[in-house]
Design a protein around this motif. Structure first.
Motif, mmCIF file in Angstrom:
data_model
loop_
_atom_site.group_PDB
_atom_site.id
_atom_site.type_symbol
_atom_site.label_atom_id
_atom_site.label_comp_id
_atom_site.label_asym_id
_atom_site.label_seq_id
_atom_site.Cartn_x
_atom_site.Cartn_y
_atom_site.Cartn_z
ATOM 1 N N THR A 504 -5.649 17.828 11.659
ATOM 2 C CA THR A 504 -5.153 18.049 10.292
ATOM 3 C C THR A 504 -3.705 18.504 10.313
ATOM 4 O O THR A 504 -2.887 18.073 9.482
ATOM 5 C CB THR A 504 -6.029 19.103 9.589
ATOM 6 N N THR A 505 -3.366 19.370 11.259
ATOM 7 C CA THR A 505 -1.995 19.867 11.363
ATOM 8 C C THR A 505 -1.014 18.743 11.678
ATOM 9 O O THR A 505 0.069 18.655 11.082
ATOM 10 C CB THR A 505 -1.916 20.943 12.461
ATOM 11 N N LEU A 506 -1.376 17.867 12.589
ATOM 12 C CA LEU A 506 -0.468 16.774 12.966
ATOM 13 C C LEU A 506 -0.270 15.783 11.825
ATOM 14 O O LEU A 506 0.843 15.288 11.604
ATOM 15 C CB LEU A 506 -1.006 16.059 14.205
ATOM 16 N N VAL A 507 -1.351 15.491 11.082
ATOM 17 C CA VAL A 507 -1.210 14.576 9.937
ATOM 18 C C VAL A 507 -0.290 15.188 8.900
ATOM 19 O O VAL A 507 0.632 14.528 8.378
ATOM 20 C CB VAL A 507 -2.591 14.261 9.331
ATOM 21 N N ALA A 508 -0.516 16.463 8.574
ATOM 22 C CA ALA A 508 0.333 17.128 7.581
ATOM 23 C C ALA A 508 1.777 17.209 8.061
ATOM 24 O O ALA A 508 2.722 17.023 7.275
ATOM 25 C CB ALA A 508 -0.211 18.526 7.286
ATOM 26 N N THR A 509 1.985 17.455 9.353
ATOM 27 C CA THR A 509 3.348 17.527 9.890
ATOM 28 C C THR A 509 4.039 16.173 9.795
ATOM 29 O O THR A 509 5.234 16.090 9.460
ATOM 30 C CB THR A 509 3.312 17.994 11.354
ATOM 31 N N LEU A 510 3.311 15.100 10.091
ATOM 32 C CA LEU A 510 3.880 13.764 9.954
ATOM 33 C C LEU A 510 4.344 13.512 8.526
ATOM 34 O O LEU A 510 5.466 13.019 8.288
ATOM 35 C CB LEU A 510 2.849 12.715 10.363
ATOM 36 N N LEU A 511 3.517 13.863 7.548
ATOM 37 C CA LEU A 511 3.893 13.661 6.154
ATOM 38 C C LEU A 511 5.077 14.543 5.771
ATOM 39 O O LEU A 511 5.953 14.116 5.002
ATOM 40 C CB LEU A 511 2.688 13.966 5.257
ATOM 41 N N VAL A 512 5.109 15.767 6.293
ATOM 42 C CA VAL A 512 6.235 16.665 6.020
ATOM 43 C C VAL A 512 7.530 16.072 6.553
ATOM 44 O O VAL A 512 8.563 16.065 5.865
ATOM 45 C CB VAL A 512 5.978 18.057 6.633
ATOM 46 N N VAL A 513 7.512 15.563 7.784
ATOM 47 C CA VAL A 513 8.724 15.004 8.387
ATOM 48 C C VAL A 513 9.189 13.775 7.624
ATOM 49 O O VAL A 513 10.396 13.616 7.365
ATOM 50 C CB VAL A 513 8.474 14.679 9.870
ATOM 51 N N PHE A 561 -8.182 17.084 2.695
ATOM 52 C CA PHE A 561 -6.936 16.575 2.135
ATOM 53 C C PHE A 561 -6.265 17.620 1.251
ATOM 54 O O PHE A 561 -5.041 17.656 1.135
ATOM 55 C CB PHE A 561 -7.211 15.303 1.333
ATOM 56 N N THR A 562 -7.062 18.485 0.617
ATOM 57 C CA THR A 562 -6.503 19.562 -0.190
ATOM 58 C C THR A 562 -5.640 20.478 0.660
ATOM 59 O O THR A 562 -4.543 20.881 0.259
ATOM 60 C CB THR A 562 -7.633 20.363 -0.855
ATOM 61 N N ALA A 563 -6.130 20.823 1.847
ATOM 62 C CA ALA A 563 -5.344 21.657 2.753
ATOM 63 C C ALA A 563 -4.067 20.945 3.177
ATOM 64 O O ALA A 563 -3.000 21.571 3.316
ATOM 65 C CB ALA A 563 -6.179 22.028 3.976
ATOM 66 N N ILE A 564 -4.137 19.637 3.371
ATOM 67 C CA ILE A 564 -2.946 18.872 3.771
ATOM 68 C C ILE A 564 -1.914 18.874 2.653
ATOM 69 O O ILE A 564 -0.711 19.033 2.895
ATOM 70 C CB ILE A 564 -3.351 17.439 4.156
ATOM 71 N N VAL A 565 -2.360 18.699 1.407
ATOM 72 C CA VAL A 565 -1.429 18.706 0.271
ATOM 73 C C VAL A 565 -0.748 20.061 0.154
ATOM 74 O O VAL A 565 0.476 20.152 -0.054
ATOM 75 C CB VAL A 565 -2.175 18.346 -1.022
ATOM 76 N N ALA A 566 -1.524 21.137 0.274
ATOM 77 C CA ALA A 566 -0.943 22.480 0.208
ATOM 78 C C ALA A 566 0.050 22.694 1.347
ATOM 79 O O ALA A 566 1.128 23.271 1.150
ATOM 80 C CB ALA A 566 -2.046 23.528 0.250
ATOM 81 N N LEU A 626 5.184 24.497 12.355
ATOM 82 C CA LEU A 626 4.720 25.890 12.283
ATOM 83 C C LEU A 626 4.285 26.257 10.869
ATOM 84 O O LEU A 626 3.274 26.943 10.676
ATOM 85 C CB LEU A 626 5.825 26.825 12.772
ATOM 86 N N TYR A 627 5.044 25.823 9.876
ATOM 87 C CA TYR A 627 4.665 26.097 8.488
ATOM 88 C C TYR A 627 3.344 25.410 8.145
ATOM 89 O O TYR A 627 2.483 25.981 7.461
ATOM 90 C CB TYR A 627 5.767 25.617 7.533
ATOM 91 N N VAL A 628 3.189 24.194 8.606
ATOM 92 C CA VAL A 628 1.969 23.442 8.324
ATOM 93 C C VAL A 628 0.763 24.113 8.958
ATOM 94 O O VAL A 628 -0.292 24.262 8.317
ATOM 95 C CB VAL A 628 2.116 21.994 8.824
ATOM 96 N N LEU A 629 0.877 24.537 10.211
ATOM 97 C CA LEU A 629 -0.249 25.188 10.876
ATOM 98 C C LEU A 629 -0.668 26.444 10.122
ATOM 99 O O LEU A 629 -1.859 26.701 9.930
ATOM 100 C CB LEU A 629 0.117 25.541 12.315
ATOM 101 N N ALA A 630 0.314 27.236 9.676
ATOM 102 C CA ALA A 630 -0.004 28.440 8.925
ATOM 103 C C ALA A 630 -0.761 28.106 7.644
ATOM 104 O O ALA A 630 -1.693 28.834 7.250
ATOM 105 C CB ALA A 630 1.277 29.203 8.594
ATOM 106 N N MET A 631 -0.406 27.007 6.989
ATOM 107 C CA MET A 631 -1.031 26.660 5.720
ATOM 108 C C MET A 631 -2.360 25.954 5.920
ATOM 109 O O MET A 631 -3.286 26.131 5.120
ATOM 110 C CB MET A 631 -0.081 25.757 4.916
ATOM 111 N N VAL A 632 -2.479 25.167 6.984
ATOM 112 C CA VAL A 632 -3.723 24.444 7.226
ATOM 113 C C VAL A 632 -4.880 25.411 7.448
ATOM 114 O O VAL A 632 -5.994 25.201 6.957
ATOM 115 C CB VAL A 632 -3.561 23.485 8.418
ATOM 116 N N VAL A 633 -4.638 26.478 8.191
ATOM 117 C CA VAL A 633 -5.729 27.426 8.433
ATOM 118 C C VAL A 633 -6.075 28.185 7.162
ATOM 119 O O VAL A 633 -7.247 28.530 6.927
ATOM 120 C CB VAL A 633 -5.377 28.390 9.583
ATOM 121 N N VAL A 634 -5.071 28.462 6.299
ATOM 122 C CA VAL A 634 -5.371 29.067 5.001
ATOM 123 C C VAL A 634 -6.187 28.097 4.158
ATOM 124 O O VAL A 634 -7.022 28.503 3.344
ATOM 125 C CB VAL A 634 -4.067 29.459 4.276
ATOM 126 N N GLY A 635 -5.974 26.789 4.386
ATOM 127 C CA GLY A 635 -6.730 25.778 3.657
ATOM 128 C C GLY A 635 -8.217 25.816 3.920
ATOM 129 O O GLY A 635 -8.989 25.134 3.233
#
Length: 688
Positions: A504-513, A561-566, A626-635
């Protein structure tokens, strides 16, 4: 970053002359083919690793994955449950608890209880706080005026009144109490520590790695261990908040002290100034504005963590948000989240204004401010008069019930929550086709395949792949850290859940980049676009991460996906600004030379600006990760699953506390591993 890109630009300009010089030299260089192989060996190794990985996954998919059921526990989890019981038993018998931990716990709990009885909750002898709502508003407004000016005073007064009109007066003041207590302790500890690290290299070499670790760990990783030591309640919430918010204050204070001009320091030394005089009369006054910026960052981090600390029974606005999220009450979650956002804006603007005012006052003291800024007598009189008005308001709030208990009307919270719930229902009903399609498309195309690849590979194969990637991307140091972190994750018994979180972290990071590069290039190439988008990004960075869950939950329901969006909303601002600054830092000489050769806009971006801003892009990817990992676990609070969900389960179900604590340890190991790999890769590829 600009220095790196300028050097590259100069090299590009001088390339023709260098080429002519090399043409006249003997051909002593190795063949071009060999040089190309040397340059691209990492890409070849990465390709081979991925190929072997895919073949192993295809052959052994689903075997030796170390998957653990939701209620299943390992011996380590049982041992951690027993450790919790041992800690509970030791509170009344252990000397460490009796003379160290318990006094700290009692002191923090007592300080919070005193301030609550003073400002937000009924005291022991009164059915209302010692200082009622009118006195609290007046005191906060007066303190803000004294520190930051009239505009900030009006903003604070309006926001504090809105807390009450939304129906969250007590919770809002409790959040301010936890934040202010944590920031006060951070200032007492962090300011001297920042000065020490700035003036003592040995101290810096010891403190810096500790600060790196504190900033690397996702916020969820702090909760369970500190609850184990300090118990649940305000004390654990404050200690957690201190650990999370101390590093920016120390680092920025250190930077401010070191940034003082060496010429100034040499002049003071030549006049016989001692080290103590140099610090008090030169370095601290000249670094005052920077230090206030550090307090600003510390305050924002403290507010962010104070809301999350509701999971360990920390008082404040995090409680209503968490309850609303758990009951899927989007309206109530929005109102309480809006209160947190207003508080963040209030604190950010106030501390920023205080920083600007401190800079002006420093100029006044040095005699470099404009003449109109030197007359401060009228402001001092206004501060004294304001103190008198605040004293009268405090007296009225202690004397009359109407000024002590916040009025029930006007009630803005209930109608707003109802309106938001209705708007959410309409939005979801109207755009459910698109939101469902987007969720399913991203999940099916990215999340599921990557999660299957990571979590369904044999654990030993996945461990070897991570080790190979760490060595290839960063070298032997991140590889050594990866081995240690993998051992920790395996020891927690949560390898499979860790791989799901990593996917989940890698997918969210890819979208962030992708988003950061697209928007950052646009901003970097246009001042007008930058001036329009940057304030929006600044506002997004002000919002605590807890709040991002509310709109994501409203649109996409409780899913991964909710966690990824956040995480996307949380990570994009910092990454975008880094990319934009990198694009803007490309040498104008290089850009003009490329334009003179008839380069199109796409060629300019793809062949000139992005390659020369590579360091900024890689750094943006690192920070986004790093930001994504912090948010994914909160997700994990909204269906994100993985390690974050286990942490939450550990707090809500006593028999799973050990598993939740193990999940926090695994999050820590995963965060350290990703940070080390990303940082070394950024250092290596940023200078290629």
């Amino acid at each position: 970053m600009s220095t790196v890109t300028t050097d590259r630009a100069d090299a590009a300009v001088s390339a023709p002359a260098n080429a002519r010089e090399r043409a006249a030299e003997p051909a002593t260089r190795p063949p071009t083919r060999t040089g190309g192989l040397r340059r691209h060996w990492r890409a070849a190794v990465l390709g081979a690793v991925v190929l072997v990985w895919l073949l192993t996954w295809a052959a052994l998919r689903g075997s030796q994955t170390l998957e653990l059921g939701g209620a299943e526990r390992t011996d380590v989890h049982t041992w951690l449950n027993g450790l919790r019981d041992s800690f509970d038993a030791a509170r009344g018998t252990s000397a460490v608890f009796e003379y160290l931990i318990q006094p700290i716990t009692n002191g923090l709990n007592g300080a919070v209880a005193f301030l609550q009885h003073l400002l937000s909750q009924p005291s022991a002898v009164r059915p209302v706080p010692e200082i009622g709502w009118l006195g609290v508003v007046a005191l906060l407004a007066w303190a803000t005026f004294a520190a930051a000016g009239v505009r900030s005073m009006l903003l604070v007064a309006a926001c504090v009144l809105l807390f009450g009109f939304f129906g969250y007066w007590q919770q809002s003041i409790d959040t301010l109490i936890v934040t202010f207590v944590a920031v006060a302790i951070c200032a007492v500890v962090g300011l001297p520590l920042g000065v020490l690290t700035a003036r003592n290299r040995r101290a810096a070499s010891v403190v810096t790695p500790v600060l790196d670790l504190m900033q690397t760990l996702p916020s969820f990783a702090y909760l369970a261990p500190l609850a184990l030591v300090f118990g649940i309640g305000p004390a654990a919430a404050i200690v957690t908040t201190i650990i999370y918010s101390l590093p920016p204050l120390v680092r920025i204070t250190e930077h401010g002290i070191r940034a003082v001009s060496p010429v100034t320091l040499e002049a003071v030394e030549s006049m016989g100034g001692t080290a103590w005089q140099t610090l008090l009369k030169v370095q601290l006054p000249m670094a005052r504005r920077t230090i206030v910026v550090g307090i600003n960052q510390c305050t924002m981090a403290a507010l962010s963590m104070a809301t999350i600390a509701t999971l360990i029974n920390g008082p404040g606005l995090g409680g209503p948000v968490l309850q609303a999220l758990q009951s899927l009450d989007v309206g109530s979650a929005f109102v309480s989240g809006l209160a947190i956002v207003l508080m963040a804006i209030m604190l950010d603007r106030t501390t920023t204004a205080a920083s600007e005012r401190s800079g002006i006052e420093a100029r006044v003291q040095r005699g470099t401010a404009p003449t109109g800024m030197r007359g401060r007598r009228g402001r001092k009189i206004a501060v004294v008069v304001g103190a008198g008005v605040a004293a009268v308001a405090v007296y009225l709030s202690r004397t009359y019930l109407a000024f002590a208990q916040f009025p029930a009307s006007p009630d803005l919270g209930a109608p707003l929550a109802k309106a938001v719930s209705g708007a959410t229902d309409w939005t979801v009903g109207t755009f459910s086709g698109f939101t469902n399609w987007l969720r399913e498309a991203v999940t099916a195309a990215l999340v599921n395949p990557l999660e299957s690849l990571l979590a369904q590979s044999p654990w030993w194969a996945m461990a070897l792949v991570l080790l190979a990637l760490a060595f290839t991307l960063g070298g032997w140091r991140p590889a050594a850290v990866t081995v240690a972190c993998e051992a920790v994750i395996l020891g927690t018994g949560l390898w499979n859940e860790s791989m799901k979180t990593l996917a989940t972290t890698l997918v969210a990071t890819l979208l962030v980049v992708v988003a950061a590069v697209a928007v950052g290039v646009w901003m970097g190439r246009s001042r007008l676009v930058d001036s329009a988008i940057r304030p929006v990004l600044d506002a997004f960075q002000t919002i605590p991460p807890f709040v991002y869950l509310v709109p994501a939950l409203a649109l996409f329901g409780p899913t991964r996906f909710t966690a990824i969006v956040a995480a996307l909303a949380y990570g994009v601002p910092i990454a975008t600004k880094l990319v934009a600054d990198g694009i803007r830092g490309v040498s104008p000489v290089t850009v003009e030379a490329a334009e003179s050769m008839g380069t199109t806009g796409w060629q300019m971006v793809s062949r000139v600006q992005l390659p020369m801003a590579r360091a900024a892009v890689v750094l943006a990817a690192n920070q986004g990760l790093l930001y994504v990992l912090a948010m994914v676990v909160v997700g994990g609070l909204v269906g994100g699953g993985g390690l974050g969900y286990l942490v939450v389960s550990g707090f809500s179900q006593g028999q799973l506390f050990g598993k939740g604590l193990a999940a926090g340890i695994a999050i820590t190991a995963l965060g350290v591993m990703l940070d080390r790999i990303a940082q070394h890769a950024a250092a290596r590829y940023g200078r290629v």
